[in-house]
Design a protein around this motif. Sequence first.
Motif, PDB file in Angstrom:
ATOM      1  N   THR A   3     -31.497 -11.704  -6.513  1.00 50.05           N
ATOM      2  CA  THR A   3     -32.753 -11.330  -6.292  1.00 50.05           C
ATOM      3  C   THR A   3     -33.089 -12.248  -5.404  1.00 50.05           C
ATOM      4  O   THR A   3     -33.892 -12.442  -4.285  1.00 50.05           O
ATOM      5  N   VAL A   4     -33.396 -13.433  -5.750  1.00 48.35           N
ATOM      6  CA  VAL A   4     -34.006 -15.021  -5.259  1.00 48.35           C
ATOM      7  C   VAL A   4     -32.800 -15.157  -4.004  1.00 48.35           C
ATOM      8  O   VAL A   4     -34.063 -15.731  -3.143  1.00 48.35           O
ATOM      9  N   ALA A   5     -31.634 -15.371  -3.825  1.00 44.10           N
ATOM     10  CA  ALA A   5     -31.053 -15.871  -2.990  1.00 44.10           C
ATOM     11  C   ALA A   5     -31.420 -14.352  -1.130  1.00 44.10           C
ATOM     12  O   ALA A   5     -31.828 -15.122  -0.268  1.00 44.10           O
ATOM     13  N   GLY A   6     -31.828 -13.618  -2.087  1.00 43.86           N
ATOM     14  CA  GLY A   6     -31.836 -12.075  -1.140  1.00 43.86           C
ATOM     15  C   GLY A   6     -32.939 -12.347  -0.508  1.00 43.86           C
ATOM     16  O   GLY A   6     -33.365 -12.014   0.780  1.00 43.86           O
ATOM     17  N   CYS A   7     -34.338 -13.041  -1.499  1.00 45.50           N
ATOM     18  CA  CYS A   7     -35.698 -13.208  -0.765  1.00 45.50           C
ATOM     19  C   CYS A   7     -35.859 -14.954   0.260  1.00 45.50           C
ATOM     20  O   CYS A   7     -36.202 -14.436   0.921  1.00 45.50           O
ATOM     21  N   ILE A   8     -34.571 -15.592  -0.357  1.00 45.76           N
ATOM     22  CA  ILE A   8     -35.220 -16.573   0.276  1.00 45.76           C
ATOM     23  C   ILE A   8     -34.023 -16.280   1.628  1.00 45.76           C
ATOM     24  O   ILE A   8     -34.186 -16.759   2.973  1.00 45.76           O
ATOM     25  N   PHE A   9     -32.874 -15.583   1.651  1.00 44.37           N
ATOM     26  CA  PHE A   9     -32.804 -15.466   2.957  1.00 44.37           C
ATOM     27  C   PHE A   9     -33.438 -14.687   4.052  1.00 44.37           C
ATOM     28  O   PHE A   9     -33.028 -14.999   5.306  1.00 44.37           O
ATOM     29  N   MET A  10     -34.046 -13.918   3.791  1.00 45.17           N
ATOM     30  CA  MET A  10     -34.803 -12.763   4.319  1.00 45.17           C
ATOM     31  C   MET A  10     -35.852 -13.942   4.830  1.00 45.17           C
ATOM     32  O   MET A  10     -36.182 -13.199   5.927  1.00 45.17           O
ATOM     33  N   VAL A  11     -36.744 -15.323   4.394  1.00 47.26           N
ATOM     34  CA  VAL A  11     -37.349 -15.513   4.128  1.00 47.26           C
ATOM     35  C   VAL A  11     -36.696 -16.208   5.915  1.00 47.26           C
ATOM     36  O   VAL A  11     -37.484 -16.422   6.703  1.00 47.26           O
ATOM     37  N   ILE A  12     -35.554 -17.173   5.821  1.00 47.43           N
ATOM     38  CA  ILE A  12     -34.995 -17.965   7.168  1.00 47.43           C
ATOM     39  C   ILE A  12     -35.098 -16.680   8.223  1.00 47.43           C
ATOM     40  O   ILE A  12     -34.817 -17.230   9.259  1.00 47.43           O
ATOM     41  N   GLU A  13     -35.015 -15.093   7.777  1.00 45.83           N
ATOM     42  CA  GLU A  13     -33.747 -14.077   9.074  1.00 45.83           C
ATOM     43  C   GLU A  13     -35.062 -14.517   9.937  1.00 45.83           C
ATOM     44  O   GLU A  13     -35.637 -13.714  10.529  1.00 45.83           O
ATOM     45  N   GLY A  14     -36.613 -14.017   9.024  1.00 44.26           N
ATOM     46  CA  GLY A  14     -37.847 -14.184   9.172  1.00 44.26           C
ATOM     47  C   GLY A  14     -37.859 -14.462  10.504  1.00 44.26           C
ATOM     48  O   GLY A  14     -38.510 -14.976  11.247  1.00 44.26           O
ATOM     49  N   LYS A  15     -37.710 -15.981  10.147  1.00 43.83           N
ATOM     50  CA  LYS A  15     -38.616 -17.618  10.629  1.00 43.83           C
ATOM     51  C   LYS A  15     -37.638 -17.626  11.713  1.00 43.83           C
ATOM     52  O   LYS A  15     -38.418 -17.443  13.204  1.00 43.83           O
ATOM     53  N   LYS A  16     -36.717 -17.237  12.178  1.00 40.15           N
ATOM     54  CA  LYS A  16     -35.814 -16.900  13.373  1.00 40.15           C
ATOM     55  C   LYS A  16     -36.684 -16.311  13.506  1.00 40.15           C
ATOM     56  O   LYS A  16     -36.960 -16.481  15.023  1.00 40.15           O
ATOM     57  N   GLY A  17     -36.072 -14.924  13.574  1.00 35.37           N
ATOM     58  CA  GLY A  17     -36.259 -13.985  14.220  1.00 35.37           C
ATOM     59  C   GLY A  17     -37.803 -14.254  15.145  1.00 35.37           C
ATOM     60  O   GLY A  17     -38.558 -13.908  15.973  1.00 35.37           O
ATOM     61  N   ALA A  18     -38.948 -15.313  14.251  1.00 34.86           N
ATOM     62  CA  ALA A  18     -40.345 -15.013  14.882  1.00 34.86           C
ATOM     63  C   ALA A  18     -40.107 -16.271  15.886  1.00 34.86           C
ATOM     64  O   ALA A  18     -40.765 -15.818  16.819  1.00 34.86           O
ATOM     65  N   LYS A  19     -38.912 -17.185  15.649  1.00 33.43           N
ATOM     66  CA  LYS A  19     -39.480 -18.523  16.688  1.00 33.43           C
ATOM     67  C   LYS A  19     -38.408 -17.682  18.543  1.00 33.43           C
ATOM     68  O   LYS A  19     -38.979 -18.163  19.500  1.00 33.43           O
ATOM     69  N   ARG A  20     -37.646 -16.670  18.152  1.00 35.08           N
ATOM     70  CA  ARG A  20     -37.283 -15.958  19.155  1.00 35.08           C
ATOM     71  C   ARG A  20     -38.033 -14.972  20.233  1.00 35.08           C
ATOM     72  O   ARG A  20     -37.871 -13.577  20.785  1.00 35.08           O
ATOM     73  N   HIS A  21     -39.345 -15.043  19.369  1.00 40.18           N
ATOM     74  CA  HIS A  21     -41.024 -13.916  19.476  1.00 40.18           C
ATOM     75  C   HIS A  21     -40.413 -12.110  19.083  1.00 40.18           C
ATOM     76  O   HIS A  21     -40.616 -11.287  19.704  1.00 40.18           O
ATOM     77  N   GLU A  22     -39.130 -11.997  18.490  1.00 40.39           N
ATOM     78  CA  GLU A  22     -38.815 -10.491  17.649  1.00 40.39           C
ATOM     79  C   GLU A  22     -40.163 -10.296  16.808  1.00 40.39           C
ATOM     80  O   GLU A  22     -40.002 -11.199  15.476  1.00 40.39           O
ATOM     81  N   SER A  23     -40.506  -9.733  16.602  1.00 44.62           N
ATOM     82  CA  SER A  23     -41.004  -9.029  15.802  1.00 44.62           C
ATOM     83  C   SER A  23     -41.034  -7.482  15.346  1.00 44.62           C
ATOM     84  O   SER A  23     -40.209  -6.394  16.466  1.00 44.62           O
ATOM     85  N   LEU A  24     -41.131  -6.730  14.463  1.00 45.62           N
ATOM     86  CA  LEU A  24     -41.278  -5.167  14.269  1.00 45.62           C
ATOM     87  C   LEU A  24     -42.046  -3.906  15.554  1.00 45.62           C
ATOM     88  O   LEU A  24     -41.108  -3.425  15.819  1.00 45.62           O
ATOM     89  N   THR A  25     -43.251  -4.826  15.619  1.00 45.94           N
ATOM     90  CA  THR A  25     -44.017  -4.059  16.583  1.00 45.94           C
ATOM     91  C   THR A  25     -43.632  -4.139  17.532  1.00 45.94           C
ATOM     92  O   THR A  25     -42.858  -3.355  18.856  1.00 45.94           O
ATOM     93  N   SER A  26     -42.781  -4.629  18.314  1.00 42.32           N
ATOM     94  CA  SER A  26     -41.786  -5.296  19.833  1.00 42.32           C
ATOM     95  C   SER A  26     -40.605  -4.278  19.054  1.00 42.32           C
ATOM     96  O   SER A  26     -40.847  -3.653  21.202  1.00 42.32           O
TER      97      SER A  26
END
Length: 156
Positions: free
Chosen positions: A113-136
Amino acid sequence: MPAVVLYYSTFQGSYFRFCERDAFSSLRLTRNSDLKRINGFCNKPQESPKPPTHIYSHRVPLHKPTDWEKKILIWSGRFKKEDEIPETVSFEMLDAAKNKVRVKISYVMIALTVAGCIFMVIEGKKGAKRHESLTSLNLEKKARLREEAAVKAKTE
């Protein structure tokens, strides 16, 4: 001094006397807690309980483990190999092994669970750098579905 109670009967016009030993003996006996005489039961001597027919030994009941329970005993660290497991084991040993395996599984689940949370945080930050969001992403998907619906409407 015995207590005497008087009753007046209008039908016969006479007094009836009842002494404590006759009419109120049950009350006197309840005060003395002798309930067997109140109910009119005869006083039989109490029979001593019969000794048990079998002699109870203080041995722990044993259980023949199944293949799954043998794996649990190995996973818990109680035995190194399946050959070391005796033919019968106690229920306490089996319960202790099951509890140990449950704790190990819960630790693994916590770590995943902790590893999954850390992985999702990292992927979310990468998506934010590419200007990807759920809304877009949703807006792009809806625009694509509208275009497909328009093309489909033109061909029909």
